[in-house]
Design a protein around this motif. Sequence first.
Motif, PDB file in Angstrom:
ATOM      1  N   LYS A  10       0.869  -1.181   0.000  1.00 52.67           N
ATOM      2  CA  LYS A  10       0.000   0.000   0.000  1.00 52.67           C
ATOM      3  C   LYS A  10       0.904   1.229   0.000  1.00 52.67           C
ATOM      4  O   LYS A  10       2.004   1.195   0.546  1.00 52.67           O
ATOM      5  CB  LYS A  10      -0.854   0.030   1.270  1.00 52.67           C
ATOM      6  N   ARG A  11       0.390   2.284  -0.584  1.00 55.24           N
ATOM      7  CA  ARG A  11       1.195   3.500  -0.686  1.00 55.24           C
ATOM      8  C   ARG A  11       1.614   4.023   0.692  1.00 55.24           C
ATOM      9  O   ARG A  11       2.750   4.464   0.873  1.00 55.24           O
ATOM     10  CB  ARG A  11       0.376   4.560  -1.419  1.00 55.24           C
ATOM     11  N   ASP A  12       0.716   3.930   1.687  1.00 53.85           N
ATOM     12  CA  ASP A  12       1.040   4.435   3.019  1.00 53.85           C
ATOM     13  C   ASP A  12       2.236   3.700   3.625  1.00 53.85           C
ATOM     14  O   ASP A  12       3.079   4.274   4.296  1.00 53.85           O
ATOM     15  CB  ASP A  12      -0.147   4.267   3.973  1.00 53.85           C
ATOM     16  N   GLU A  13       2.259   2.385   3.370  1.00 57.90           N
ATOM     17  CA  GLU A  13       3.345   1.549   3.895  1.00 57.90           C
ATOM     18  C   GLU A  13       4.679   1.987   3.273  1.00 57.90           C
ATOM     19  O   GLU A  13       5.689   2.140   3.938  1.00 57.90           O
ATOM     20  CB  GLU A  13       3.045   0.113   3.461  1.00 57.90           C
ATOM     21  N   ARG A  16       6.593   5.328   4.419  1.00 59.29           N
ATOM     22  CA  ARG A  16       7.523   5.352   5.557  1.00 59.29           C
ATOM     23  C   ARG A  16       8.959   5.128   5.085  1.00 59.29           C
ATOM     24  O   ARG A  16       9.884   5.770   5.547  1.00 59.29           O
ATOM     25  CB  ARG A  16       7.123   4.297   6.580  1.00 59.29           C
ATOM     26  N   ALA A  26       3.352  10.463   0.543  1.00 58.70           N
ATOM     27  CA  ALA A  26       2.058  10.277   1.196  1.00 58.70           C
ATOM     28  C   ALA A  26       0.947  10.980   0.422  1.00 58.70           C
ATOM     29  O   ALA A  26      -0.193  10.528   0.408  1.00 58.70           O
ATOM     30  CB  ALA A  26       2.126  10.780   2.630  1.00 58.70           C
ATOM     31  N   GLU A  41      -2.965   3.653  -5.103  1.00 55.01           N
ATOM     32  CA  GLU A  41      -2.986   3.204  -3.701  1.00 55.01           C
ATOM     33  C   GLU A  41      -2.156   1.939  -3.501  1.00 55.01           C
ATOM     34  O   GLU A  41      -1.471   1.775  -2.512  1.00 55.01           O
ATOM     35  CB  GLU A  41      -4.431   2.914  -3.269  1.00 55.01           C
TER      36      GLU A  41
END
Length: 187
Positions: A10-13, A16, A26, A41
Motif C-alpha cells: 500500500k502507498r502508506d506503507e 515510511r 504520502a 494506492e
Amino acid sequence: MKWKEKKSVKRDELARLFQKLSRDIAGGVIEYSGRSVALPEDMEVEVEYKEKHGKNKFEIELKWKKKARGTMSPSATLSEAPHPVVKVASIEELSPWKVIRFEYPSGGDEAVLISLPNGELRAYSLVCPHKGKYVTWNASSRKLYCSAHKAFFNPEDGEKIEGPGRERLTRIRLEVRGGEVFAVGIA
Ligand code: FES
C-alpha cells in the motif's frame, strides 16, 4: 550485505520507507526526473539494498497498471543512499573566503566548503559536471576551476561561468547546529 525483495504494498506503507530517503509520497505524487508522477494506492515494488565499499544504496522500483486502459504506466526507479550528516567545520574557524576541503557523502568524495564574504556558506562536490575531472579552488580568481578544459564556476551558486558544458556543480546542503557546520545532503 545485499538483499532484494519484491512485494505488493500500500502507498502508506511505502511512504515510511520513502521518508527515510527524504522523499514524501504520502500525497500520492512523486517527483521523478523533473516531473510529477501520480501513484496509485496499491503497487508492486522491488526493493534492493546493496552495501559496497562502505556505501549503502537503496534501489526501489515501483510498478503498477493503469486500470482505465490496462496499459502500463511509467515505472520509476529511485536510486538513492540516505544522506549522512558530516561535520565540516566550526563557525569560529570561518572567515571571508575561507575554503575547507572535506569528503561527502562518503570518504573519497571530494567536496569543498566556501565561506562567502557576506557570511553565507556554500558547499559543492569537486567533481566537474563536464567530464568528471576534479575542480579546485582558484584563489587568485576566487572561483572554482577545472583545469581539464579550463572551466570556471561561480562560488555563489556553482553555475558555470566559462568553459564547456552547461551544468553547474553539485551543491551540498549545509546546516549550522550549535556553532558547527554540517553537510546534510545533496541539493
Ligand atoms: S572535465 Fe571539467 S571542464 Fe571538462
